[in-house]
Design an enzyme around this catalytic site. Structure first.
Site, PDB file in Angstrom:
ATOM      1  CG  HIS A   1       6.806  -2.562   2.482  1.00  0.00           C
ATOM      2  ND1 HIS A   1       6.576  -1.335   3.516  1.00  0.00           N
ATOM      3  CD2 HIS A   1       5.466  -2.817   2.552  1.00  0.00           C
ATOM      4  CE1 HIS A   1       5.158  -0.722   3.706  1.00  0.00           C
ATOM      5  NE2 HIS A   1       4.343  -2.109   3.371  1.00  0.00           N
TER       6      HIS A   1
ATOM      7  CG  MET B   1      -1.929  -1.057   1.140  1.00  0.00           C
ATOM      8  SD  MET B   1      -3.625  -1.383   1.929  1.00  0.00           S
ATOM      9  CE  MET B   1      -2.169  -0.467   3.821  1.00  0.00           C
ATOM     10  N   GLY B   2       1.928   0.674  -0.038  1.00  0.00           N
ATOM     11  CA  GLY B   2       2.744   2.432  -0.176  1.00  0.00           C
ATOM     12  C   GLY B   2       3.907   2.592   1.031  1.00  0.00           C
ATOM     13  CB  ALA B   3       3.934   4.652   3.674  1.00  0.00           C
TER      14      ALA B   3
ATOM     15  CE  LYS C   1       3.819  -4.987  11.898  1.00  0.00           C
ATOM     16  NZ  LYS C   1       2.310  -4.373  11.767  1.00  0.00           N
ATOM     17  CG  ASP C   2       0.385  -7.130   7.848  1.00  0.00           C
ATOM     18  OD1 ASP C   2      -0.444  -6.158   8.333  1.00  0.00           O
ATOM     19  OD2 ASP C   2       1.543  -6.626   7.221  1.00  0.00           O
TER      20      ASP C   2
ATOM     21  CB  SER D   1       3.451  -1.034  11.086  1.00  0.00           C
ATOM     22  OG  SER D   1       3.046  -0.510  10.605  1.00  0.00           O
TER      23      SER D   1
HETATM   24  P1  AMP Z   1       1.185  -2.896   3.444  1.00  0.00           P
HETATM   25  O1  AMP Z   1       1.801  -1.846   2.643  1.00  0.00           O
HETATM   26  O2  AMP Z   1       1.169  -2.953   4.679  1.00  0.00           O
HETATM   27  O3  AMP Z   1       0.038  -4.086   2.905  1.00  0.00           O
HETATM   28  O4  AMP Z   1       2.170  -3.877   3.443  1.00  0.00           O
HETATM   29  C1  AMP Z   1       2.841  -4.426   2.155  1.00  0.00           C
HETATM   30  C2  AMP Z   1       3.460  -5.803   2.772  1.00  0.00           C
HETATM   31  O5  AMP Z   1       4.398  -5.332   3.482  1.00  0.00           O
HETATM   32  C3  AMP Z   1       2.162  -7.110   3.452  1.00  0.00           C
HETATM   33  O6  AMP Z   1       2.756  -8.278   3.034  1.00  0.00           O
HETATM   34  C4  AMP Z   1       3.365  -6.710   4.630  1.00  0.00           C
HETATM   35  O7  AMP Z   1       2.876  -8.315   5.150  1.00  0.00           O
HETATM   36  C5  AMP Z   1       4.181  -6.675   4.639  1.00  0.00           C
HETATM   37  N1  AMP Z   1       4.845  -6.277   6.089  1.00  0.00           N
HETATM   38  C6  AMP Z   1       4.563  -4.893   6.205  1.00  0.00           C
HETATM   39  N2  AMP Z   1       5.657  -4.798   7.378  1.00  0.00           N
HETATM   40  C7  AMP Z   1       6.349  -5.307   7.184  1.00  0.00           C
HETATM   41  C8  AMP Z   1       7.755  -6.017   8.284  1.00  0.00           C
HETATM   42  N3  AMP Z   1       7.751  -5.021   9.157  1.00  0.00           N
HETATM   43  N4  AMP Z   1       7.974  -7.211   8.492  1.00  0.00           N
HETATM   44  C9  AMP Z   1       7.898  -8.225   6.937  1.00  0.00           C
HETATM   45  N5  AMP Z   1       7.132  -7.855   6.079  1.00  0.00           N
HETATM   46  C10 AMP Z   1       6.309  -6.130   6.508  1.00  0.00           C
END
Ligand code: AMP
Length: 257
Positions: free
Chosen positions: A14, A7-9, A126-127, A162
């Site tokens: 990531h 989702m960016g950021a 993490k998720d 995060s």
């Molecule tokens: P998001 O942008 O939050 O949807 O995360 C995108 C992907 O990155 C998802 O598969 C998350 O589980 C992974 N992710 C986010 N934070 C972490 C982290 N600290 N360690 C490993 N994977 C992560």
């Protein structure tokens, strides 16, 4: 071909998924899409951090082949009305706290799989529940790709990275350490012979209550389907969700007992 949906950021968490894909696959594609359908009204969609230029720089520096940044109208054109009913593993925990969340996640992830067909897709553990939801969906719907679950990346003090950590003040960030703290506490208790899940859950709740503002859940579950258990045995996972100020944080720890 590897796919890394985000989702960016973007942060090093990531980045670790992208590096894993670059290592295992001939070509790696990332997606950056802040999916509105997985946020409920009143959640943090409008204030979610947006850092596209830095995100693209990170992707480039890690050797990502291409990045898809679709618009909301491209993903959900007028008349869009089909969706995925997420698997049973989505029902409890995040599914209970955020009722439409996994329906939105499963639908958009399946759409991304179709928009950018790859052989492997990389998700962070993490998720944890999200990773299991995707795994179960891929199995149940015969989707022809391999899901790779990657380990949690943490700051040196233990806080899981995060995109939402930027919302934490200095004091809140200190208090957020109660999440990895609670997980560490029961890891030690299990090593010392405690196997009763109710006692372990109470221990986590007590540790969290001392520092966070609201505990949403603090549980120990069977790893593969997040089913309830009375005693830790085999592959288990401890999962916590808590609010620190207005920020909702999740964390987990996998254990083989
Ligand atoms: P998001 O942008 O939050 O949807 O995360 C995108 C992907 O990155 C998802 O598969 C998350 O589980 C992974 N992710 C986010 N934070 C972490 C982290 N600290 N360690 C490993 N994977 C992560």
């Amino acid at each position: 071909m590897g796919l890394v949906p985000t989702m960016g950021a973007l942060h090093a968490g990531h980045g670790s998924l992208m590096s894993a894909s670059v290592k295992q696959c001939d070509a790696t594609f990332a997606t950056i899409f802040l999916n509105p359908t997985q946020f409920a009204a009143g959640e943090d969609l409008t204030r979610y951090p947006r850092t596209l230029d830095a995100d693209l720089d990170l992707c480039r520096s890690l050797g990502v082949t291409g990045v898809l940044v679709p618009g909301v109208d491209e993903v959900y054109p007028p008349g869009f009305s089909t969706s995925v009913k997420p698997p049973d593993v989505a029902t409890d925990l995040e599914g209970r706290c955020r009722p439409d969340h996994f329906g939105g996640v499963a639908t958009v992830v399946l759409k991304l799989f179709q928009m950018l067909p790859t052989t492997h897709a990389f998700f962070g553990r993490k998720d944890y529940q999200q990773w299991r939801v995707i795994e179960h969906m891929v199995r149940d719907l015969n989707i022809a790709l391999k899901i790779v679950g990657c380990r949690i990346i943490r700051d040196p003090d233990g806080l899981a990275l995060s995109s939402r950590n930027v919302f934490l003040s200095t004091d809140q960030r200190k208090r957020a350490l109660a999440l990895p703290g609670a997980l560490g506490l029961i890891s030690e208790a299990i090593k010392s012979g405690q196997t009763e899940v109710a006692a372990l859950e109470a221990m986590m709740k007590l540790r969290l209550d001392s520092d966070v503002d609201t505990v949403e859940y603090a549980v120990v579950r069977r790893a593969n389907d997040l089913g309830k258990i009375a005693f830790v045995e085999g592959d288990v996972v401890a999962l916590v969700a808590a609010r620190v100020g207005a920020t909702r944080l999740i964390d987990n720890m996998e254990m083989t007992c």
